[in-house]
Motif scaffolding. Sequence first.
Motif, PDB file in Angstrom:
ATOM      1  N   ASN A  84      44.855  -7.380  40.660  1.00  0.00           N
ATOM      2  CA  ASN A  84      46.066  -6.556  40.708  1.00  0.00           C
ATOM      3  C   ASN A  84      47.123  -7.160  41.629  1.00  0.00           C
ATOM      4  O   ASN A  84      48.299  -7.242  41.276  1.00  0.00           O
ATOM      5  CB  ASN A  84      45.725  -5.134  41.149  1.00  0.00           C
ATOM      6  CG  ASN A  84      46.845  -4.160  40.851  1.00  0.00           C
ATOM      7  OD1 ASN A  84      47.399  -4.146  39.762  1.00  0.00           O
ATOM      8  ND2 ASN A  84      47.187  -3.337  41.833  1.00  0.00           N
ATOM      9  N   TYR A  87      48.702 -10.219  40.007  1.00  0.00           N
ATOM     10  CA  TYR A  87      49.713  -9.894  38.999  1.00  0.00           C
ATOM     11  C   TYR A  87      51.023  -9.469  39.655  1.00  0.00           C
ATOM     12  O   TYR A  87      52.116  -9.725  39.119  1.00  0.00           O
ATOM     13  CB  TYR A  87      49.207  -8.794  38.058  1.00  0.00           C
ATOM     14  CG  TYR A  87      48.511  -9.352  36.845  1.00  0.00           C
ATOM     15  CD1 TYR A  87      49.249  -9.874  35.783  1.00  0.00           C
ATOM     16  CD2 TYR A  87      47.132  -9.381  36.764  1.00  0.00           C
ATOM     17  CE1 TYR A  87      48.614 -10.407  34.673  1.00  0.00           C
ATOM     18  CE2 TYR A  87      46.484  -9.915  35.660  1.00  0.00           C
ATOM     19  CZ  TYR A  87      47.231 -10.427  34.609  1.00  0.00           C
ATOM     20  OH  TYR A  87      46.602 -10.961  33.515  1.00  0.00           O
ATOM     21  N   ASP A  88      50.945  -8.851  40.813  1.00  0.00           N
ATOM     22  CA  ASP A  88      52.160  -8.517  41.558  1.00  0.00           C
ATOM     23  C   ASP A  88      52.912  -9.797  41.908  1.00  0.00           C
ATOM     24  O   ASP A  88      54.136  -9.886  41.749  1.00  0.00           O
ATOM     25  CB  ASP A  88      51.781  -7.733  42.822  1.00  0.00           C
ATOM     26  CG  ASP A  88      52.985  -7.263  43.612  1.00  0.00           C
ATOM     27  OD1 ASP A  88      54.018  -6.939  42.997  1.00  0.00           O
ATOM     28  OD2 ASP A  88      52.886  -7.205  44.854  1.00  0.00           O
ATOM     29  N   LYS A  90      52.640 -12.725  40.362  1.00  0.00           N
ATOM     30  CA  LYS A  90      53.106 -13.360  39.118  1.00  0.00           C
ATOM     31  C   LYS A  90      54.422 -12.741  38.644  1.00  0.00           C
ATOM     32  O   LYS A  90      55.393 -13.450  38.358  1.00  0.00           O
ATOM     33  CB  LYS A  90      52.043 -13.191  38.032  1.00  0.00           C
ATOM     34  CG  LYS A  90      52.497 -13.574  36.611  1.00  0.00           C
ATOM     35  CD  LYS A  90      51.462 -13.151  35.575  1.00  0.00           C
ATOM     36  CE  LYS A  90      51.992 -13.286  34.160  1.00  0.00           C
ATOM     37  NZ  LYS A  90      52.003 -14.666  33.676  1.00  0.00           N
ATOM     38  N   LEU A  91      54.471 -11.397  38.583  1.00  0.00           N
ATOM     39  CA  LEU A  91      55.626 -10.738  37.986  1.00  0.00           C
ATOM     40  C   LEU A  91      56.851 -10.763  38.886  1.00  0.00           C
ATOM     41  O   LEU A  91      57.979 -10.671  38.404  1.00  0.00           O
ATOM     42  CB  LEU A  91      55.265  -9.298  37.612  1.00  0.00           C
ATOM     43  CG  LEU A  91      54.187  -9.153  36.530  1.00  0.00           C
ATOM     44  CD1 LEU A  91      53.979  -7.697  36.172  1.00  0.00           C
ATOM     45  CD2 LEU A  91      54.536  -9.952  35.283  1.00  0.00           C
ATOM     46  N   ASP A 124      45.637 -15.542  32.336  1.00  0.00           N
ATOM     47  CA  ASP A 124      46.951 -14.954  32.078  1.00  0.00           C
ATOM     48  C   ASP A 124      47.820 -14.875  33.330  1.00  0.00           C
ATOM     49  O   ASP A 124      49.047 -14.908  33.240  1.00  0.00           O
ATOM     50  CB  ASP A 124      46.777 -13.547  31.490  1.00  0.00           C
ATOM     51  CG  ASP A 124      48.105 -12.871  31.206  1.00  0.00           C
ATOM     52  OD1 ASP A 124      48.872 -13.414  30.388  1.00  0.00           O
ATOM     53  OD2 ASP A 124      48.383 -11.813  31.814  1.00  0.00           O
ATOM     54  N   VAL A 125      47.196 -14.778  34.489  1.00  0.00           N
ATOM     55  CA  VAL A 125      47.959 -14.531  35.710  1.00  0.00           C
ATOM     56  C   VAL A 125      48.385 -15.812  36.422  1.00  0.00           C
ATOM     57  O   VAL A 125      49.217 -15.775  37.319  1.00  0.00           O
ATOM     58  CB  VAL A 125      47.149 -13.621  36.674  1.00  0.00           C
ATOM     59  CG1 VAL A 125      46.054 -14.395  37.389  1.00  0.00           C
ATOM     60  CG2 VAL A 125      48.050 -12.937  37.697  1.00  0.00           C
ATOM     61  N   LEU A 416      55.694  -5.240  38.651  1.00  0.00           N
ATOM     62  CA  LEU A 416      54.419  -4.602  38.337  1.00  0.00           C
ATOM     63  C   LEU A 416      54.455  -3.125  38.711  1.00  0.00           C
ATOM     64  O   LEU A 416      53.839  -2.295  38.047  1.00  0.00           O
ATOM     65  CB  LEU A 416      53.276  -5.304  39.072  1.00  0.00           C
ATOM     66  CG  LEU A 416      51.866  -4.827  38.755  1.00  0.00           C
ATOM     67  CD1 LEU A 416      51.533  -5.054  37.287  1.00  0.00           C
ATOM     68  CD2 LEU A 416      50.840  -5.518  39.651  1.00  0.00           C
TER      69      LEU A 416
END
Length: 587
Positions: A84, A87-88, A90-91, A124-125, A416
């Motif tokens: 999680n 992903y923060d 990444k985005l 993906d991340v 995110l």
Amino acid sequence: MAEIVSEVLIERLAAWGVDTVFGIPGDGINGIMEGLRRHADKVRFVLVHHEEAAAFMATAHAKATGRIGVCLATSGPGGVHLANGLYDAKLDHAPVLAITGLQESSVLGTAYQQEVALDRLFEDVTEYNQVVMNPAQLPAVVDIAIRTAYARRGVAHLTVPNDVQIAPAHADPYQTVAPVRPPATSPVHLSPTVRPAEDDLRRAADILNGGRKVAILAGIGARGAGQLVEEAAQKLGAPIVKSLLGKMVVPDDSPYVIGGLGLLGTKPSEELMEEADTLLMLGTNFPYTKFLPEPGKARVVQVELDPTRAGTRIPTDLPLVGDVGVTLEGLLPLLDRKDGDHLRDYQERFADWQHAMAALESPERDPIAPQYLAHQLDVQAADDAVLCCDSGTIATWAARHWQIRGQREFYLSGTLATMAPGLPYAIGIQHAFPGRQVIAYVGDGGFAMLMAEFHTAVRYRLPIKVVINNNNSLGQILWEQMVLGFPEHGVRFGEPLPDFAGWASGCGGFGIRVEKPGEVAGALAEALAFDGPALLDVAVNPDEPPLPGKVTYEQAKKFAASFLKGQPNKASIATTLFKDKIQQLRG
């Protein structure tokens, strides 16, 4: 003592300027922990309570410093917990390196205990993702991982089997080809200065000079170029609207700023997007297209460093691929100075909006208005304070009542929009800037998810301040359900109330709970003045709506429908809405 591969890993991190690694030990990374122990003078290990928090801390460290953030987790479930927070990163385009352990290479693929293919999980991340299967690989892949994270503003991941971690440094058991040897000097990453071609700058100037009602939308990509953004606004007579991530790009007291955009934004900003005939987008990939001008209604110039993001949200007449600051330096001399009528109109509208918001900050309202708490935080915090905000209604109050001035900064999970980063963000940033005031402004739902990290702050003597906007509910979801026309369901926690202040005191920090408006200012002052970690738990009105800047007819209709369908708390909600309107009229 023979040098092991994990020492090479830590030494290479140190060569890149990494001074902190956030994580939790485990049997899948015991070799890496030994490397950290042997080189504790170069890289410190910060022990946290949850791997998700470690990833958030690394992300915040990267956002605030511009340097790569590093998190560490064991094999299997430890690595899964990082996802999680990664992903923060990444985005929001933060350079982060995740390091994980892996079972011994001899048992991979045999369904061994806790065997999770973390390289596949993180496909993906990540921008770079590698299993280290040979000690001779390590120096080169560390360099490539970090260089890629910087260049692509994203996540890199290295996973190292247990046996490789403790193998002799630089061993090459296969010796099939000569390994890549990185230079002995300290590596550096130099961000290229990207400037559009002169012909493109002139074309952009022609579009902007031809506009009668120009708007500027500034995002976090314009950070560091705030003065140039204001100069462009002055020449074009253009109001500046800021994305939430870009809130700290230009001070809120700038005469050109009219607030944010979207559900957390202001009414003048929405009106500007409806009326503008020309839009200059600076360093933003603003995702909420319904708040942008209708396609074809405004001509658009977008300055974007990543050419793949130019024109993805709105039809763009001219994408300028370049750094915002360098691009504006080339563009400003080409712009004609416009009269200020358009800007003055929106300055007046924004003054009216600020007057309405100030009316909601009243200390007379009981239960405590969350707007009043946010305002007190704004008034009492230092002019160089760093505010780390959670997601939910808390972000609305911060967007509208926390003012960027002086050297203040503002961080949150922008794209995110995950719950729970506020507290670990504050810890990560306080590690990077020990002398600054760092505040975690969080909701009760988000705080409860990773509240153990307050103990982390106490152990490391980090003087973070935690302010909990406690509505004892998942406030944002409550209002989203109602706007859809549904009565609220499953969003209020009810009794018994958790004792967050008691938890803070039990950890060895300062904790206090406030339930009356008259107690807020004094308790906040006491918490901010405390020499160490402090937590202020404030019981705010759970029925205060985070209304959008401009309520549409469709939103109002569905809101009313939720009442007709049996909204369980309609009396208290209606009372709060009535008090809000009365307060604004009085103001």
